[in-house]
Scaffold this motif. Structure first.
Motif, PDB file in Angstrom:
ATOM      1  N   SER A 172      36.804  49.701  -9.381  1.00  0.00           N
ATOM      2  CA  SER A 172      36.522  49.685 -10.804  1.00  0.00           C
ATOM      3  C   SER A 172      37.270  48.550 -11.496  1.00  0.00           C
ATOM      4  O   SER A 172      38.225  47.983 -10.945  1.00  0.00           O
ATOM      5  CB  SER A 172      36.947  51.012 -11.442  1.00  0.00           C
TER       6      SER A 172
ATOM      7  N   TRP B 115      32.628  45.027  -9.665  1.00  0.00           N
ATOM      8  CA  TRP B 115      31.432  44.884 -10.496  1.00  0.00           C
ATOM      9  C   TRP B 115      31.674  45.502 -11.864  1.00  0.00           C
ATOM     10  O   TRP B 115      32.230  46.592 -11.971  1.00  0.00           O
ATOM     11  CB  TRP B 115      30.238  45.589  -9.861  1.00  0.00           C
ATOM     12  N   THR B 116      31.233  44.804 -12.899  1.00  0.00           N
ATOM     13  CA  THR B 116      31.113  45.454 -14.215  1.00  0.00           C
ATOM     14  C   THR B 116      29.660  45.850 -14.454  1.00  0.00           C
ATOM     15  O   THR B 116      29.390  46.846 -15.129  1.00  0.00           O
ATOM     16  CB  THR B 116      31.592  44.536 -15.349  1.00  0.00           C
ATOM     17  N   ASP B 117      28.732  45.081 -13.907  1.00  0.00           N
ATOM     18  CA  ASP B 117      27.307  45.424 -13.952  1.00  0.00           C
ATOM     19  C   ASP B 117      26.629  44.677 -12.807  1.00  0.00           C
ATOM     20  O   ASP B 117      26.300  43.498 -12.924  1.00  0.00           O
ATOM     21  CB  ASP B 117      26.698  45.028 -15.301  1.00  0.00           C
ATOM     22  N   GLU B 118      26.437  45.371 -11.706  1.00  0.00           N
ATOM     23  CA  GLU B 118      25.873  44.710 -10.522  1.00  0.00           C
ATOM     24  C   GLU B 118      24.460  44.217 -10.776  1.00  0.00           C
ATOM     25  O   GLU B 118      24.052  43.183 -10.235  1.00  0.00           O
ATOM     26  CB  GLU B 118      25.901  45.664  -9.328  1.00  0.00           C
ATOM     27  N   SER B 119      23.700  44.920 -11.619  1.00  0.00           N
ATOM     28  CA  SER B 119      22.309  44.533 -11.861  1.00  0.00           C
ATOM     29  C   SER B 119      22.202  43.165 -12.525  1.00  0.00           C
ATOM     30  O   SER B 119      21.226  42.440 -12.324  1.00  0.00           O
ATOM     31  CB  SER B 119      21.599  45.581 -12.722  1.00  0.00           C
ATOM     32  N   THR B 120      23.225  42.792 -13.313  1.00  0.00           N
ATOM     33  CA  THR B 120      23.210  41.487 -13.988  1.00  0.00           C
ATOM     34  C   THR B 120      24.139  40.470 -13.328  1.00  0.00           C
ATOM     35  O   THR B 120      24.283  39.353 -13.822  1.00  0.00           O
ATOM     36  CB  THR B 120      23.606  41.636 -15.460  1.00  0.00           C
TER      37      THR B 120
ATOM     38  N   SER C 152      27.464  40.710 -13.026  1.00  0.00           N
ATOM     39  CA  SER C 152      28.684  40.574 -13.824  1.00  0.00           C
ATOM     40  C   SER C 152      29.864  41.196 -13.092  1.00  0.00           C
ATOM     41  O   SER C 152      29.780  42.354 -12.643  1.00  0.00           O
ATOM     42  CB  SER C 152      28.517  41.256 -15.186  1.00  0.00           C
TER      43      SER C 152
ATOM     44  N   ARG D 120      34.436  41.450 -12.822  1.00  0.00           N
ATOM     45  CA  ARG D 120      35.769  41.275 -13.412  1.00  0.00           C
ATOM     46  C   ARG D 120      36.715  40.943 -12.281  1.00  0.00           C
ATOM     47  O   ARG D 120      36.676  41.567 -11.212  1.00  0.00           O
ATOM     48  CB  ARG D 120      36.219  42.569 -14.096  1.00  0.00           C
TER      49      ARG D 120
ATOM     50  N   SER E  44      28.161  36.130 -13.447  1.00  0.00           N
ATOM     51  CA  SER E  44      28.882  35.978 -14.706  1.00  0.00           C
ATOM     52  C   SER E  44      30.251  36.618 -14.492  1.00  0.00           C
ATOM     53  O   SER E  44      30.341  37.837 -14.267  1.00  0.00           O
ATOM     54  CB  SER E  44      28.132  36.666 -15.848  1.00  0.00           C
TER      55      SER E  44
END
Length: 232
Positions: free
Chosen positions: A134, A157-162, A164, A166, A198
């Motif tokens: 996380s 991942w903060t948002d794997e689909s996009t 993104s 950290r 990103s």
């Protein structure tokens, strides 16, 4: 003799916050034998010594130093130096570093100028990639918990689909306990995951990457000028 060093912050967010400090030095003012000493005294994660191009030149040469060693390639110095060259009226299309020929591009986005470099993934160090569960685990990571014999990239991942993520980077072996924004690591993680990313690194620096299956990775970001620092 006093030496004026331009200080930039590379990979800021959209409003110019965060970013990794970079020292930019006119290479003609410092003999090669003295460059490591200057980089050590400045103490930034990297300092770049650049041969100033003549107006109309499309390429130039640069050397990059951490507080401890010279690097064949690094991302935030090549992005920062390329941006700085454009600001002084001498933009380039390529930047020759010891690892090879970095490709340079300049873009305009709604929230400001973006500078982009393209580099080979195998130019970057072989970072030890540590995926954690996380973002909280990334933020809680303790640099002292990682060895001083390598470069450790901790990410989630903060948002794997996009695409993104950290991340944070610990590189005590280079004299950099924690690096705020690391273009070379962005190249490596992009190649590792084989997708555009990103990336938010450190306290809030922002990097964007584009992956190509031919081994080239583009790294883009924003840069701000923090003025001149004088070394006596």
């Amino acid at each position: 003799m006093a030496l004026d060093v331009t200080v930039l912050r590379v990979f800021t967010n959209a409003v110019g916050d965060y970013g990794n400090p970079l020292g930019v030095v006119d290479a003609s003012l410092v003999m090669p034998v003295d460059r490591q000493r200057v980089a050590t005294e400045l103490g930034y994660s990297e300092t770049i010594f650049i041969d100033l191009p003549e107006s109309g030149d499309s390429t130039t040469t640069a050397h990059i130093f951490t507080p401890m060693v010279e690097l064949p390639f690094a991302g935030h110095p090549t992005v920062g130096a390329s941006w700085w060259l454009k600001q002084r009226g001498t933009p380039v299309k390529t930047l020759q570093v010891p690892a090879g020929l970095v490709q340079v591009a300049y873009g305009q986005e709604p929230d400001g100028d973006v500078t982009e470099i393209s580099a080979r993934a195998d130019w970057a160090p072989d970072f030890a990639m540590h995926q954690v569960d996380s973002v909280d685990d990334v933020l809680r990571a303790d640099p002292d918990g990682y060895g001083d014999d390598g470069d450790y990239y901790v990410w989630a991942w903060t948002d794997e689909s996009t695409g993104s993520i950290r991340s944070r980077l610990f590189a005590s072996n280079l004299g950099v306990p924690e690096d705020e924004a690391t273009g070379a690591a962005a190249v490596r993680i992009t190649e590792h995951l084989s997708r555009d990313l990103s990336i938010t690194q450190g306290k809030g620096s922002e990097l964007r990457t584009s992956w190509s299956p031919d081994g080239w990775v583009k790294v883009a970001g924003r840069v701000v000028d923090d003025g001149i620092r004088r070394l006596n």
